[in-house]
Motif scaffolding. Structure first.
Motif, PDB file in Angstrom:
ATOM      1  N   THR A 168       6.006  20.385  25.453  1.00  0.00           N
ATOM      2  CA  THR A 168       6.329  19.263  24.564  1.00  0.00           C
ATOM      3  C   THR A 168       5.174  18.967  23.622  1.00  0.00           C
ATOM      4  O   THR A 168       5.331  18.272  22.624  1.00  0.00           O
ATOM      5  CB  THR A 168       6.656  17.989  25.371  1.00  0.00           C
ATOM      6  OG1 THR A 168       5.510  17.590  26.136  1.00  0.00           O
ATOM      7  CG2 THR A 168       7.829  18.216  26.299  1.00  0.00           C
TER       8      THR A 168
ATOM      9  N   ARG B 163       2.592  17.068  23.796  1.00  0.00           N
ATOM     10  CA  ARG B 163       2.175  15.675  23.616  1.00  0.00           C
ATOM     11  C   ARG B 163       0.750  15.531  24.128  1.00  0.00           C
ATOM     12  O   ARG B 163       0.447  15.875  25.272  1.00  0.00           O
ATOM     13  CB  ARG B 163       3.109  14.741  24.388  1.00  0.00           C
ATOM     14  CG  ARG B 163       4.471  14.582  23.710  1.00  0.00           C
ATOM     15  CD  ARG B 163       5.371  13.695  24.539  1.00  0.00           C
ATOM     16  NE  ARG B 163       6.584  13.368  23.818  1.00  0.00           N
ATOM     17  CZ  ARG B 163       7.739  13.079  24.401  1.00  0.00           C
ATOM     18  NH1 ARG B 163       7.834  13.082  25.719  1.00  0.00           N
ATOM     19  NH2 ARG B 163       8.804  12.770  23.681  1.00  0.00           N
ATOM     20  N   ASN B 164      -0.104  15.005  23.301  1.00  0.00           N
ATOM     21  CA  ASN B 164      -1.519  14.916  23.648  1.00  0.00           C
ATOM     22  C   ASN B 164      -1.772  14.098  24.906  1.00  0.00           C
ATOM     23  O   ASN B 164      -2.695  14.383  25.672  1.00  0.00           O
ATOM     24  CB  ASN B 164      -2.308  14.317  22.477  1.00  0.00           C
ATOM     25  CG  ASN B 164      -2.344  15.257  21.285  1.00  0.00           C
ATOM     26  OD1 ASN B 164      -2.177  16.458  21.443  1.00  0.00           O
ATOM     27  ND2 ASN B 164      -2.532  14.698  20.105  1.00  0.00           N
TER      28      ASN B 164
END
Length: 452
Positions: free
Chosen positions: A324, A326-327
């Motif tokens: 995904t 996402r950080n």
């Protein structure tokens, strides 16, 4: 006798009217004659239940309603619950009385009293109290409203820490809550899961909650997380309950009791779907924290016994989450994968997991990855390369080999050392050595590094 009955009826009716007027009138009355009045009302109610007062319908309801009025006063709730025979009498009304309106008044009184935390102890110790409430929960002929009130009461009782272990030790109480969680009524479901959430705060209850009814109760909690048309508040409480239950001693049991199957996604896949698909950040982070907790429990023998299917699913889910990009997930996911790679038996399944090598290798080209993420990624690759059966898979991945080539010329001594160690591991196996030799980019980097 009729005259006496009429006098009692008149007195109860008059008191009911007076006390229904204002909070001040209730409090003033209780302070003057409250305890003595309750004793008299208990006698009146018991005689009505025993049939000693004829045509007693209005007397009974008025008498119970007066108790209910008093029970709503914050200042006297403890005093009422402590008073002899008040709680047992309310239990008798709900259990034995045929008049629904009388039972409703008694239930309202109990609920009001249960919102005072200290009263939970008196209620749990009241003979017949918990038995009655579990009976109502499981009675198919009982009204849905009564069941909802029971769920509220279980929740309130669970809010008292002293009562949690005792409540959870009763099979009938857990059976009742399990039944209430299946209700389509969202309020009943929410109160039931709220009750379990409170019980799960007691660490000694974890094993009971994950094992009750051969894991059925635990599976129901998991199912609520992805159940259709369930409010986010309910999903949150279900996830918080799972987070409380799952620990070093219960992680393996939890996975075994809620496995991935043809008809059910199970615990690990359910949590992954929340992390990847849910729109609420708080729900995503709780689900991710549970998955990571499962990884950190891997060295626990109970966890290692859950079977390859669940552990492979855990790796695949972490890879899915990493994809995904996402950080906010990266550091936790890589920390979890690193923990998994430390377990020798997990290294081959990890190397064979579709997408894992790509995801780990992409980290080195990510502008948002910090040094700790990159170090974790290198440690993961180093662990995988230590196993001979993984080396062909590693040497067949062009993205991975390009990363190795770049790191061989890195100014970071730690990363460069890891890269050199991996190349040496790949050289130990003829098949992987051949693949490395065919990769011109990596071969050039190796030759250049050897000159330094």
């Amino acid at each position: 006798m009729n005259g006496a009955v009429n006098n009692v009826a008149t007195a109860c009716s008059a008191l009911e009217l007076v006390l229904g007027c204002s909070t001040e009138s209730k409090l003033d009355t209780y302070e003057i004659i409250g305890e003595r009045l309750l004793s008299l009302l208990v006698i009146v109610i018991q005689r009505c239940l025993q049939g000693m007062l004829k045509n007693n319908g209005s007397i009974l309801v008025d008498a119970i309603r007066i108790i209910r009025y008093f029970s709503q006063l914050e200042e006297v709730k403890i005093s009422i619950a402590k008073q002899r025979d008040v709680l047992p009498t309310l239990v008798d009304i709900i259990d034995k009385c045929e008049r629904y309106d009388a039972r409703v008044e008694a239930m309202h009184a109990i609920i009001s009293l249960s919102f005072e935390l200290k009263n939970a102890i008196y209620m749990c110790n009241c003979e017949g109290f918990l038995k009655l409430f579990t009976k109502i929960s499981l009675d198919f002929e009982e009204s849905p409203q009564m069941k909802q009130w029971v769920a509220v009461t279980f929740w309130n009782l669970g809010c008292e820490p002293v009562c949690r272990e005792g409540l959870c030790s009763r099979v009938d109480v857990l059976d009742a809550i399990k039944h209430l969680m299946r209700f389509k009524n969202s309020k009943t479901k929410e109160y039931a899961i709220s009750a379990l959430r409170q019980l799960s705060l007691e660490t000694s209850n974890r094993i009971r909650l994950v094992e009750h009814s051969d894991g059925l109760l635990f599976r129901q909690i998991v199912d609520i997380v992805t159940e259709e048309r369930v409010a986010d508040t309910i999903v949150l409480k279900a996830l918080e309950t799972l987070n409380n239950i799952i620990a070093s001693e219960t992680g393996g049991i939890a996975c075994a009791n809620s496995p991935l199957s043809e008809n059910n996604p199970g615990l690990i896949v359910t949590l992954t779907s929340v992390v990847t698909d849910n729109n609420v950040p708080k729900l995503r982070m709780i689900a991710l924290s549970i998955l990571i907790k499962l990884c950190h429990n891997l060295k626990n023998q109970a966890m290692l016994k859950v079977g390859d299917t669940e552990l492979v699913a855990l790796v695949a889910c972490l890879v899915t989450i990493a994809k995904t990009n996402r950080n906010e997930y990266r550091s936790n996911v890589f920390m979890a994968l690193k923990t998994l790679s430390e377990e020798k038996s997990m290294r081959q399944p990890m190397a064979e997991c579709p997408g894992l090598l790509d995801v780990v290798s992409w980290t080195f080209n990510s502008d948002s990855a910090n040094r700790n993420d990159i170090i974790d990624a290198m440690i993961i690759l180093s662990h995988l390369a230590e196993e001979e059966e993984n080396r062909i898979s590693l040497a067949s991945n062009d993205i991975f080999l390009r990363v190795l080539a770049n790191l061989l010329s890195s100014h970071d001594a730690i990363l460069k050392q890891h890269a050199e160690d991996i190349v040496l591991c790949l050289a130990l196996t003829p098949a992987s050595q051949h693949l490395v030799a065919r990769n011109k980019f990596l071969l050039s980097a190796i030759l250049q590094s050897s000159k330094e």
